[in-house]
Scaffold this active site. Structure first.
Site, PDB file in Angstrom:
ATOM      1  N   HIS A  63      -9.139   2.773   3.450  1.00  0.00           N
ATOM      2  CA  HIS A  63      -9.326   1.370   3.088  1.00  0.00           C
ATOM      3  C   HIS A  63      -8.198   0.496   3.615  1.00  0.00           C
ATOM      4  O   HIS A  63      -7.081   0.963   3.800  1.00  0.00           O
ATOM      5  CB  HIS A  63      -9.318   1.189   1.567  1.00  0.00           C
ATOM      6  CG  HIS A  63     -10.297   2.027   0.841  1.00  0.00           C
ATOM      7  ND1 HIS A  63      -9.978   2.664  -0.334  1.00  0.00           N
ATOM      8  CD2 HIS A  63     -11.581   2.350   1.094  1.00  0.00           C
ATOM      9  CE1 HIS A  63     -11.032   3.331  -0.772  1.00  0.00           C
ATOM     10  NE2 HIS A  63     -12.019   3.154   0.084  1.00  0.00           N
ATOM     11  N   TYR A 133       0.510   2.039  -6.987  1.00  0.00           N
ATOM     12  CA  TYR A 133       1.004   1.430  -5.763  1.00  0.00           C
ATOM     13  C   TYR A 133       1.133  -0.071  -5.909  1.00  0.00           C
ATOM     14  O   TYR A 133       0.384  -0.713  -6.630  1.00  0.00           O
ATOM     15  CB  TYR A 133       0.146   1.803  -4.554  1.00  0.00           C
ATOM     16  CG  TYR A 133      -1.320   1.496  -4.653  1.00  0.00           C
ATOM     17  CD1 TYR A 133      -1.854   0.364  -4.044  1.00  0.00           C
ATOM     18  CD2 TYR A 133      -2.182   2.348  -5.321  1.00  0.00           C
ATOM     19  CE1 TYR A 133      -3.207   0.084  -4.118  1.00  0.00           C
ATOM     20  CE2 TYR A 133      -3.541   2.082  -5.389  1.00  0.00           C
ATOM     21  CZ  TYR A 133      -4.044   0.943  -4.787  1.00  0.00           C
ATOM     22  OH  TYR A 133      -5.379   0.671  -4.864  1.00  0.00           O
TER      23      TYR A 133
END
Length: 185
Positions: A63, A133
């Site tokens: 992605h 993240y």
């Protein structure tokens, strides 16, 4: 902080120190000034994300987002273990279309900085794996890009254990790298 520059320009593996005693440990997992110095970037993160994969063999990716919402990421694992992959999709880069990978785990405490202009994906190596993240641009659904995980042109050597990975319907339907048409500087 341990700093390792990976094979593709801009990818940096970081391991923050942990101070421990009989009670456990303490670690400063992110410090903006130290991060900028270690990674050699002026990236400013604006959003934190977290995912949980209930079983080993979950594959998320590949992605990214295209400009003006391209995202740099700082990825770490707080529980479990992943095989973390970044693919260079910066058209002007000498490593365009190449990938690099590293193992991130709660045990090794490593983090991976992935600059904007890369696709990202990971494969869980243990059940109950949590990935956290930071990103430097907010999520923008209409700017999402991606490439199918098993693209033959990329040839990513995923450490598949026990056959086919568990994928979302969305990830199964991603285009091949040959059909990928993103525009990065």
């Amino acid at each position: 902080m341990e700093v390792e520059r990976l094979a593709l320009a801009g990818l940096v593996r970081l391991v923050p120190p942990r101070l421990g005693d009989e009670r456990g440990f303490f670690s400063e997992t992110f410090n903006a000034a130290r991060f900028r110095q270690a990674a050699g970037t002026d990236t400013v993160f604006v959003q934190d994300n977290q995912s949980l994969s209930r079983q080993a063999g979950v594959l998320r990716g590949l992605h990214g987002q295209r400009a003006p919402f391209a995202q740099a990421k700082l990825v770490r694992v707080t529980r479990g273990r992943i095989f973390d992959v970044a693919v260079d999709v910066r058209r002007a880069s000498p490593t365009y279309g190449r990938w690099a990978a590293t193992e991130l785990s709660a045990e090794n405490w490593a983090q991976l900085f992935i600059p904007a202009g890369f696709l990202h994906g990971f494969y869980t190596l243990e059940p109950e794996t949590e990935v956290q993240y930071k990103v430097d641009a907010h999520y923008a659904a209409d700017h999402e890009i991606g490439v199918v995980w098993n693209d033959p042109e990329l040839g990513i050597a995923w450490p598949l254990e026990g056959g086919s990975p568990l994928l979302s319907d969305k990830d199964r339907g991603l285009p091949t790298f040959a059909d990928f048409n993103a525009s990065f500087a």
